[in-house]
Design an enzyme around this catalytic site. Structure first.
Site, short mmCIF file in Angstrom:
data_model
loop_
_atom_site.label_atom_id
_atom_site.label_comp_id
_atom_site.label_asym_id
_atom_site.label_seq_id
_atom_site.Cartn_x
_atom_site.Cartn_y
_atom_site.Cartn_z
N CYS A 65 27.92 -71.69 60.82
CA CYS A 65 27.38 -73.64 61.24
C CYS A 65 29.09 -74.02 61.83
O CYS A 65 28.09 -74.09 62.85
CB CYS A 65 27.56 -74.68 59.77
SG CYS A 65 25.88 -73.88 59.13
N LYS A 90 22.42 -82.72 61.68
CA LYS A 90 23.00 -82.14 61.37
C LYS A 90 24.79 -80.86 62.42
O LYS A 90 25.33 -81.16 62.15
CB LYS A 90 22.04 -81.13 61.40
CG LYS A 90 22.30 -79.43 60.92
CD LYS A 90 23.17 -79.30 59.59
CE LYS A 90 23.46 -77.68 60.02
NZ LYS A 90 24.41 -77.75 58.62
#
Length: 441
Positions: free
Chosen positions: A266, A212
């Protein structure tokens, strides 16, 4: 609890964190006939949800939400309830020193411990630093007397969706499920089979965590490279956008677009989780973060040059969110640019049709009235087609500084090679990362 969850099976699922990820995930699970308990520490959010109101804007979410509310499958609470599975989707910010802050995740795990029963599944969707599931979360559960992989099934399944397209990507994107044990991964993957049409990839928790982080770090590094190219080309009086476009014609080159910086929870945050864990061997990642964090300063530095000699300049700032057509301002470089401009005592007309609380004017037309520069910081659809004649007539010194590269020369009927329109002795200058050097030197 059923041994194997397949589409249509009924479960009680508790989702902790009802933000941009947790709320859509909870609604998707409730749509598929699960009884979902949503948990959040924000009492206003709980009240809104239980009153049938959404606190976030996301395409397609409203209709799904109305459906689960009508069915009674989804309710919000301030504390967890007993359930078959727990999904944690709380924020994971960085601290002032840029280190990973896992306190919200740890608090969420601790809050559900009193409700755990043998056979429960715990899934961490929050983006976390490498080895967090194994080194920090697993011991908390074991201290309660549970055996991970036999009594409790613990896994990390990172979200990988794009704001503005979350529902579609929740359904169609592949998902990575990393279990502490293989059985943990299998049990956790079963939950997502209710609505995920993409492939579900099983691995261990630390691999899922790192995968991720690398997904987002790859894009951050790529953008940093484009931003560095832009700065180099500006100094060398070369069109950076042409350079990137030409380079991308190579079959193995795919440079992303330069911009005013990198935002969102993110890309602007996750690389620091790697740096924090392994600083010695993450030099490229560190430099990329430095470049992207420095872009708002580069934007303001060039605004100073472009407006040099203009008395009491007024700037129309279009866009506050970090990306187009959403209300998300998390880590938005636009906010940093605005802060820097205010510190320099620039007068600003700020307009964002999606973000509440930031605009001090009510329309694009009001924003550009008598201003000396239109500064585009978000690629909202409303900003992509600007009426050139209106700009020329309303602005004092017509100039557009398009840091997002969304306005094409043809779209505002600019025909000459100097990117200007002449009208009643005024001209509009369209400035982007490709031709900035023409107006500086």
């Amino acid at each position: 609890m059923k041994k194997n969850l397949i589409k249509g099976d009924f479960m009680k699922i508790c989702v902790l964190g009802l933000g941009y990820i947790g709320l859509p995930t909870a609604i998707m699970l409730a749509i598929h006939e699960n009884e979902v308990c949503g948990v959040d520490i924000n009492l206003d959010i709980i009240q809104m949800i239980n009153n049938g109101e959404l606190h976030i804007k996301e395409s397609g979410l409203s209709d799904l939400f109305e459906d689960v509310v009508n069915k009674g499958n989804f309710k919000a609470f301030s504390k967890p309830k007993e359930a078959d599975a727990f999904i944690i989707a709380v924020p994971t910010p960085i601290k002032e020193d840029k280190s990973f802050d896992g306190s919200y995740v740890i608090d969420a795990v601790n809050s559900l411990l009193p409700y755990l029963r043998k056979g429960n599944i715990i899934i961490i969707e929050s983006t976390i630093a490498p080895r967090t599931t194994e080194d920090l979360i697993k011991p908390l559960i074991e201290e309660c007397g549970f055996n991970i992989g036999k009594d409790i099934y613990l896994a990390h399944c990172p979200e990988r969706v794009l704001p503005g397209n979350i529902i579609n990507e929740l359904i169609n994107n592949d998902r990575v499920v990393g279990g502490i044990t293989k059985e943990c991964a299998v049990k956790s993957a079963d939950i997502y089979k209710a609505f995920v049409k993409g492939e579900i990839l099983l691995t261990d928790s630390k691999t899922a965590e790192m995968a991720k982080l690398i997904e987002n770090t790859f894009r951050d590094v790529n953008i940093a490279f484009s931003n560095e190219i832009t700065r180099v080309c500006t100094e060398l009086k070369i069109d950076a956008l042409d350079v990137i476009q030409m380079a991308n014609r190579h079959p193995r080159v795919n440079l992303l677009n330069p911009g005013p910086g990198v935002g969102g929870h993110c890309l602007a945050v996750d690389p620091y989780f790697i740096i924090d864990k392994e600083p010695k061997n993450s030099r490229i990642i560190s430099i990329a973060r430095e470049i992207n964090d420095g872009m708002p300063y580069f934007v303001v530095e060039n605004i100073d040059k472009l407006l040099k000699g203009t008395a009491n300049p007024l700037i129309a700032v279009l866009g506050v969110s970090y990306k187009g057509n959403v209300d998300d301002v998390r880590e938005s470089p636009a906010i940093k640019v605005i802060e820097l401009l205010k510190n320099k005592n620039y007068k600003l007309n700020i307009y964002d049709p999606y973000v509440k609380g930031w605009s001090n004017v009510s329309s694009i037309k009001e924003a550009i009235l008598d201003c000396d520069m239109v500064l585009i910081l978000s690629d909202h659809k409303q900003f992509k087609k600007i009426d050139a004649e209106e700009i020329v007539s309303l602005m004092r010194s017509p100039m557009i500084f398009d840091t997002k590269g969304i306005i094409m020369k043809q779209e505002i009927a600019i025909s000459n090679e100097n990117n200007t329109i002449v009208n009643d002795q005024k001209e509009i200058k369209l400035i982007n990362w490709g031709n900035l050097h023409k107006y500086l030197y």
